[in-house]
Design a protein around this motif. Structure first.
Motif, PDB file in Angstrom:
ATOM      1  N   UNK A  78     -15.150   5.707   6.234  1.00 16.54           N
ATOM      2  CA  UNK A  78     -15.637   6.892   6.881  1.00 16.54           C
ATOM      3  C   UNK A  78     -15.780   8.037   5.793  1.00 16.54           C
ATOM      4  N   UNK A  79     -14.805   8.368   5.075  1.00 12.81           N
ATOM      5  CA  UNK A  79     -15.062   9.528   4.106  1.00 12.81           C
ATOM      6  C   UNK A  79     -16.232   9.046   3.264  1.00 12.81           C
ATOM      7  N   UNK A  80     -16.523   7.970   2.703  1.00 15.34           N
ATOM      8  CA  UNK A  80     -17.718   7.722   1.892  1.00 15.34           C
ATOM      9  C   UNK A  80     -18.970   7.835   2.585  1.00 15.34           C
ATOM     10  N   UNK A  81     -19.080   7.946   3.949  1.00 18.11           N
ATOM     11  CA  UNK A  81     -20.369   8.289   4.567  1.00 18.11           C
ATOM     12  C   UNK A  81     -20.642   9.546   4.411  1.00 18.11           C
ATOM     13  N   UNK A  82     -19.634  10.310   3.867  1.00 19.87           N
ATOM     14  CA  UNK A  82     -19.998  11.697   3.676  1.00 19.87           C
ATOM     15  C   UNK A  82     -20.100  12.360   2.315  1.00 19.87           C
ATOM     16  N   UNK A 130     -13.120   9.576  -2.171  1.00 22.52           N
ATOM     17  CA  UNK A 130     -12.548   9.044  -0.936  1.00 22.52           C
ATOM     18  C   UNK A 130     -10.893   8.314  -1.311  1.00 22.52           C
ATOM     19  N   UNK A 131     -10.624   8.131  -2.631  1.00 24.80           N
ATOM     20  CA  UNK A 131      -9.487   7.558  -3.455  1.00 24.80           C
ATOM     21  C   UNK A 131      -8.515   9.002  -3.693  1.00 24.80           C
ATOM     22  N   UNK A 132      -8.816   9.999  -3.353  1.00 24.35           N
ATOM     23  CA  UNK A 132      -8.282  11.127  -3.761  1.00 24.35           C
ATOM     24  C   UNK A 132      -6.777  11.116  -2.772  1.00 24.35           C
ATOM     25  N   UNK A 133      -5.729  11.277  -3.317  1.00 19.53           N
ATOM     26  CA  UNK A 133      -4.431  10.891  -2.526  1.00 19.53           C
ATOM     27  C   UNK A 133      -4.377  12.341  -1.599  1.00 19.53           C
ATOM     28  N   UNK A 155       0.750  -1.376  -0.291  1.00 22.83           N
ATOM     29  CA  UNK A 155       0.029  -0.159   0.031  1.00 22.83           C
ATOM     30  C   UNK A 155       0.968   1.177  -0.164  1.00 22.83           C
ATOM     31  N   UNK A 156       0.769   2.164  -1.119  1.00 23.12           N
ATOM     32  CA  UNK A 156       1.396   3.239  -1.202  1.00 23.12           C
ATOM     33  C   UNK A 156       0.722   4.491  -0.539  1.00 23.12           C
ATOM     34  N   UNK A 157      -0.420   4.621  -1.083  1.00 22.79           N
ATOM     35  CA  UNK A 157      -1.157   5.692  -0.561  1.00 22.79           C
ATOM     36  C   UNK A 157      -2.296   5.231   0.585  1.00 22.79           C
ATOM     37  N   UNK A 158      -1.826   5.549   1.794  1.00 21.33           N
ATOM     38  CA  UNK A 158      -2.474   4.923   2.981  1.00 21.33           C
ATOM     39  C   UNK A 158      -3.264   6.115   3.744  1.00 21.33           C
ATOM     40  N   UNK A 166     -20.791  10.431  -5.211  1.00 26.41           N
ATOM     41  CA  UNK A 166     -19.678   9.575  -4.487  1.00 26.41           C
ATOM     42  C   UNK A 166     -18.593  10.310  -4.362  1.00 26.41           C
ATOM     43  N   UNK A 167     -18.869  11.863  -4.135  1.00 25.68           N
ATOM     44  CA  UNK A 167     -17.737  12.693  -3.897  1.00 25.68           C
ATOM     45  C   UNK A 167     -18.174  13.819  -2.663  1.00 25.68           C
ATOM     46  N   UNK A 168     -17.022  14.135  -2.092  1.00 20.81           N
ATOM     47  CA  UNK A 168     -17.319  15.245  -0.769  1.00 20.81           C
ATOM     48  C   UNK A 168     -16.651  16.417  -1.443  1.00 20.81           C
ATOM     49  N   UNK A 169     -17.045  17.359  -0.702  1.00 22.23           N
ATOM     50  CA  UNK A 169     -16.742  18.811  -0.744  1.00 22.23           C
ATOM     51  C   UNK A 169     -15.522  19.207   0.054  1.00 22.23           C
TER      52      UNK A 169
END
Length: 262
Positions: free
Chosen positions: A25-29, A51-54, A15-18, A34-37
């Motif tokens: 938890x991010x996905x619940x927001x 939530x996959x954003x680095x 795992x590189x991006x940890x 499928x995006x957050x602000x």
């Protein structure tokens, strides 16, 4: 501090991006897309992020054992609790739930520290080290085995020791602390990159777990105070499902306020 790159193609799937704050938890927001602000503090701008954003990640700041061993164990226990609270099955934070919440909060705060400060490589006195190829090193790490090079161990291998140490200290220091399930009666909550010294764990846009607070429903003004606290504790970013839905006790310039009204 830079990170140690893997071999080309990352053949052993390290795992590189940890994630500092977990993807679940991010996905619940996230919204229906499928995006957050997310508000980036370095550029003072709002972006939409998955939530996959680095931005949500450290780069190989801790070893694979800490990521998929102790870290995953703590996360899994917390996610099960969060889902139970949201489903209405768990209504209070009792003794068993308290440990789950505190271990998760400690892990979140420790990961943030690793991302911000890194972990220095350390020399093992009296140990010459192993003659290992890059491939052999990665195989060992994938199998949760530590190694040294010329008597120097990569700093990320110390992460698991720190995670356990900080977690145990946190438990001891907060033996008598009680946690409550707190809901937003009006408005939604903002999530910082870390709450730092404030013992608050975001669960969903309308729900937090908060130390020294009984189960309660917050007024709009109380939600605004909580959100201001989140912003003040943030160092790199903060996010929400929709920032315009998050009341804040603003003491910042009108230019920044307008960013959230679009």
């Amino acid at each position: 501090m830079g990170f140690e790159a893997t071999q080309k193609g990352n053949p052993h799937k390290l795992t590189i991006n940890q994630h500092v704050f977990p993807r679940k938890s991010i996905d619940r927001f996230s919204d229906e897309s499928g995006l957050v602000q997310l508000f980036r503090m370095d550029g003072a701008k709002v972006i939409s992020a998955a939530s996959t954003n680095s931005l949500f990640c450290a780069k190989r700041a801790w070893d694979q054992s800490t990521e998929s061993g102790i870290g995953k164990h703590i996360e899994d226990r917390f996610q099960a609790l969060a889902q139970s609270i949201l489903a209405g099955s768990t209504k209070v934070i009792g003794c068993l739930e308290k440990t789950v919440v505190e271990d998760f909060f400690s892990l979140w705060r420790t990961r943030q520290k690793f991302r911000a400060e890194g972990l220095e490589d350390f020399k093992l006195e009296g140990i010459r080290g192993d003659s290992l190829t890059k491939d052999q090193q990665e195989i060992l790490e994938r199998q949760h085995v530590m190694f040294s090079r010329d008597g120097v161990m990569p700093g990320r291998f110390a992460a698991r020791i720190h995670v356990f140490g900080y977690m145990n200290t946190f438990r001891q220091d907060n033996q008598h602390i009680q946690w409550g399930i707190v809901r937003a009666g009006e408005g939604e909550f903002i999530v910082p990159d870390c709450f730092q010294d404030m013992m608050i764990v975001p669960v969903s846009p309308k729900l937090l777990i908060m130390a020294e607070e009984p189960n309660s429903t917050l007024t709009r003004s109380e939600v605004a105070i909580t959100n201001q606290t989140a912003i003040e504790r943030s160092t790199v970013y903060y996010f929400a499902r929709k920032l315009a839905s998050c009341p804040v006790l603003w003491d910042s310039p009108p230019r920044l306020q307008r960013l959230f009204s679009k």
